[in-house]
Design a protein around this motif. Structure first.
Motif, PDB file in Angstrom:
ATOM      1  N   ILE A  90       0.828  -1.215   0.000  1.00 27.71           N
ATOM      2  CA  ILE A  90       0.000   0.000   0.000  1.00 27.71           C
ATOM      3  C   ILE A  90       0.860   1.262   0.000  1.00 27.71           C
ATOM      4  O   ILE A  90       0.498   2.288   0.569  1.00 27.71           O
ATOM      5  N   SER A  91       1.979   1.204  -0.666  1.00 31.15           N
ATOM      6  CA  SER A  91       2.993   2.261  -0.580  1.00 31.15           C
ATOM      7  C   SER A  91       2.506   3.651  -0.968  1.00 31.15           C
ATOM      8  O   SER A  91       3.038   4.642  -0.486  1.00 31.15           O
ATOM      9  N   GLU A  92       1.494   3.758  -1.795  1.00 31.90           N
ATOM     10  CA  GLU A  92       1.073   5.086  -2.239  1.00 31.90           C
ATOM     11  C   GLU A  92      -0.297   5.487  -1.716  1.00 31.90           C
ATOM     12  O   GLU A  92      -0.903   6.415  -2.226  1.00 31.90           O
ATOM     13  N   LEU A  96      -1.618   4.786   4.484  1.00 37.28           N
ATOM     14  CA  LEU A  96      -0.244   4.527   4.915  1.00 37.28           C
ATOM     15  C   LEU A  96       0.420   5.822   5.368  1.00 37.28           C
ATOM     16  O   LEU A  96       1.088   5.861   6.397  1.00 37.28           O
ATOM     17  N   LYS A  97       0.194   6.870   4.620  1.00 38.86           N
ATOM     18  CA  LYS A  97       0.762   8.168   4.977  1.00 38.86           C
ATOM     19  C   LYS A  97       0.231   8.623   6.343  1.00 38.86           C
ATOM     20  O   LYS A  97       1.000   9.062   7.206  1.00 38.86           O
ATOM     21  N   ALA A  98      -1.073   8.472   6.557  1.00 40.89           N
ATOM     22  CA  ALA A  98      -1.684   8.859   7.833  1.00 40.89           C
ATOM     23  C   ALA A  98      -1.139   8.002   8.971  1.00 40.89           C
ATOM     24  O   ALA A  98      -0.862   8.511  10.062  1.00 40.89           O
ATOM     25  N   LYS A 100       1.806   6.497   9.156  1.00 46.07           N
ATOM     26  CA  LYS A 100       3.195   6.888   9.439  1.00 46.07           C
ATOM     27  C   LYS A 100       3.263   8.194  10.226  1.00 46.07           C
ATOM     28  O   LYS A 100       4.078   8.338  11.137  1.00 46.07           O
ATOM     29  N   GLU A 101       2.419   9.145   9.866  1.00 44.56           N
ATOM     30  CA  GLU A 101       2.384  10.422  10.588  1.00 44.56           C
ATOM     31  C   GLU A 101       1.968  10.211  12.046  1.00 44.56           C
ATOM     32  O   GLU A 101       2.547  10.804  12.957  1.00 44.56           O
ATOM     33  N   LEU A 102       0.973   9.357  12.238  1.00 37.71           N
ATOM     34  CA  LEU A 102       0.510   9.071  13.594  1.00 37.71           C
ATOM     35  C   LEU A 102       1.584   8.345  14.395  1.00 37.71           C
ATOM     36  O   LEU A 102       1.786   8.649  15.571  1.00 37.71           O
ATOM     37  N   ILE A 103       2.279   7.429  13.770  1.00 34.77           N
ATOM     38  CA  ILE A 103       3.366   6.700  14.450  1.00 34.77           C
ATOM     39  C   ILE A 103       4.401   7.694  14.954  1.00 34.77           C
ATOM     40  O   ILE A 103       4.863   7.597  16.090  1.00 34.77           O
ATOM     41  N   GLU A 104       4.778   8.643  14.121  1.00 39.62           N
ATOM     42  CA  GLU A 104       5.769   9.645  14.542  1.00 39.62           C
ATOM     43  C   GLU A 104       5.237  10.511  15.683  1.00 39.62           C
ATOM     44  O   GLU A 104       5.971  10.831  16.610  1.00 39.62           O
ATOM     45  N   ALA A 105       3.964  10.878  15.627  1.00 43.64           N
ATOM     46  CA  ALA A 105       3.391  11.718  16.674  1.00 43.64           C
ATOM     47  C   ALA A 105       3.307  10.977  18.011  1.00 43.64           C
ATOM     48  O   ALA A 105       3.548  11.551  19.074  1.00 43.64           O
ATOM     49  N   VAL A 106       2.977   9.696  17.958  1.00 47.86           N
ATOM     50  CA  VAL A 106       2.783   8.925  19.178  1.00 47.86           C
ATOM     51  C   VAL A 106       4.124   8.520  19.800  1.00 47.86           C
ATOM     52  O   VAL A 106       4.210   8.336  21.016  1.00 47.86           O
ATOM     53  N   LYS A 107       5.171   8.413  18.994  1.00 45.57           N
ATOM     54  CA  LYS A 107       6.492   8.039  19.526  1.00 45.57           C
ATOM     55  C   LYS A 107       6.919   8.957  20.661  1.00 45.57           C
ATOM     56  O   LYS A 107       7.523   8.519  21.632  1.00 45.57           O
TER      57      LYS A 107
END
Length: 110
Positions: A90-92, A96-98, A100-107
């Motif tokens: 699902i690279s595009e 997936l974009k959402a 990844k953004e959430l993963i960075e915010a939650v880290k």
């Protein structure tokens, strides 16, 4: 699993992490609010019964923070693993974009 199913699962896992992250913030704010309430009652010399009730509410708020954090960590790990596993499929996609953004915010929270 079809690409549509992978995207659907990614969306579901993302929403779970988002909800738990929001819940954790809410419980932290509630804990601060209840602590301020208890402190104010102590300063004003409130009656014993009222103090006990306020302290009980505060203790319940305090207990919810680690429980919610643990659930968030579990959901976060699940989402991170799912994204890594299915990134090529699902690279595009916007999902997936959402995610990844959430993963960075939650880290930062975890």
């Amino acid at each position: 699993m079809s690409q549509a199913e992978v995207i659907k699962q990614c969306k579901i896992k993302t929403k779970i992490v988002k909800r738990l992250h929001k819940e954790l913030d809410y419980y932290k704010k509630e804990q601060e609010r209840e602590q301020a309430r208890v402190d104010k009652m102590r300063e004003e010399g409130a009656d014993l019964h009222g103090m006990k009730q306020a302290e009980t509410v505060l203790q319940e708020s305090i207990m919810m923070v680690p429980q919610t954090l643990q659930r968030l960590e579990t959901a976060f790990e699940d989402l991170s693993a799912y994204v890594q596993e299915n990134e090529q499929d699902i690279s595009e996609s916007e999902e997936l974009k959402a995610a990844k953004e959430l993963i960075e915010a939650v880290k930062a929270t975890i």
